[in-house]
Motif scaffolding. Sequence first.
Motif: not given
Length: 569
Positions: A494-495, A514-515, A520-523, A544-546
């Motif tokens: 997770f990032i 970083l992805r 790959r799509e790191v959460p 992305l979630l804020l």
Amino acid sequence: MRRIRELLVEALGTQLADEIELVERVRHVRITAAICVICSVGFSVFNIITPGAQTLGFAELASLLMCFAPAALLINRPERIESAERLLLLGALGISSALIILGGVEGTGLFWVYSVPFLIFFIKGQRLGWRYSLAFLGIHLLCVLLVIPNVSFAYQYTPAVRAHFILSMVFYVLIAAAFNHARSRFEMELHLRKNEAEAASQAKSRFLAAASHDLRQPAHALGLFVARLKQLPSDARTLELVEGVDASVQALQDMLNAFFDYSRLDSQLTHASLRNFELNTLFDKLRTSFAETAAQKGLRLRIRPCREWVQSDPILLQRVLLNLLANAVQHTPCGTVMLACRPSAQRGYLRVQVRDSGIGIAEQHQKKVFEEFYQVENPERDRNKGLGLGLSIVERSCKLLSHGLHLRSALGCGSTFTVLVPVGQAEETGVVADAADAVKLHDIRGMRVMLIEDDELGRAALKGLLQSWGCVVIEACSVSTALERWDHRLLPDFILTDYRLLGAQNGVDAVRSLREAAGREVPACVISGDTAEEVRDLINSAGLLLLQKPVRPAKLRSVLRHAWNQQAT
């Protein structure tokens, strides 16, 4: 009128302002045409049947048939409104000139002579009215000084009557010019005051933006430190003190959130950006936000999956439902809080409902609860009960979105808040994951988290809290530092990054870099103290979630659990 139009353009846009101005103009001309037709019919009939006044009567009848009647017909075609105005002014000028030449100035004809300036002002307004009056004065002077002495059938006025008439018309034009000068001066003063108010509003907006970020940052770190402190072993007395500090911090964070949200709505910095989106994506975020809080309070949180699409602003609608759910969880001591979407009897709309089994709201308070700072049974202003801005923010946001808002409640029987949202057009999307996974409470021990935070205090608080949950934390203060510490053999799960970072890059850039490095799509999710719409739009457009600072530890842990569960499946 020009300044009013400028204000309309600023508030509504050029096209809508033009439409409003045209409607008002048509209304004025329609009233003027009706008055001219009625008066000319009456006076022409009266003068035709009056001995010695037939010529004047026929002149008035000619103006009626050639000018006033066609103008009345042209009003039904808004694109010909300019021609209708010219016909009305031409007819009035013809009658007034005939009156002056035929001796009407000494009789009741003065009605028409002096009605011309009033007619001009009514049609053209103050700015142009006095100039038209000046032009008509020149024409009347030509009639008095040149036409009458050289036409045999013209009425010959005495010098005194002629002088009185000319002076009265000149006086009227001067009065009109004076009024126009005063209007221009007050209009300029209004313009200056408006500019000053706008400058003050912009300064206030800049202050709120800076204060929002600067105050949220220490409040965010304080909340994380207190959460970490609660996990440490302590005796009963120390635990009591820590619980008191934690309650105070949560109250402070709630007040900051409510204050800055309300300030943005009050200063009209927030604008609705409507688009089509699937309602379930918003429901998933709300489930993640409240699952831990509801579980800690022993409440049953039911958020029914919904595959309907709506047309709204996802950020504003999320704010509305977030406040309604927070209000429901706060005022429900036990039982259930439910969020669901149902069909509406109103075609083309859906009912998004937040229902709770809480204390309910008495009928006499149901309108007042939407007022600012109003709280039922909280005259002592207990800080633990918030500021009383949540439902006011809900109502203002719904008005901004043009969404209907309804409340049904009874004391001791819970409350149901309903938001009417337009149905949206469905779009192609990928496979939707099962929403039920979001509430599985799997442990996050051993989860590798890349933490990027430029604020040293905030980074230390987040790192300590994550480590207390059993996470492995790789910390960095910038994108370049994060890339240096990136281990391809042990990729993070997770990032977690702040939006504002050292250097030119922000949190969205950090996740993207970083992805790409991971392949790959790191959460990931972004934490931010900025409340600007462009920041929210940028984060949401990146998918992305804020998490808005100050972040509740329970909410952060719920987000990590959700991502952990997604990877496990």
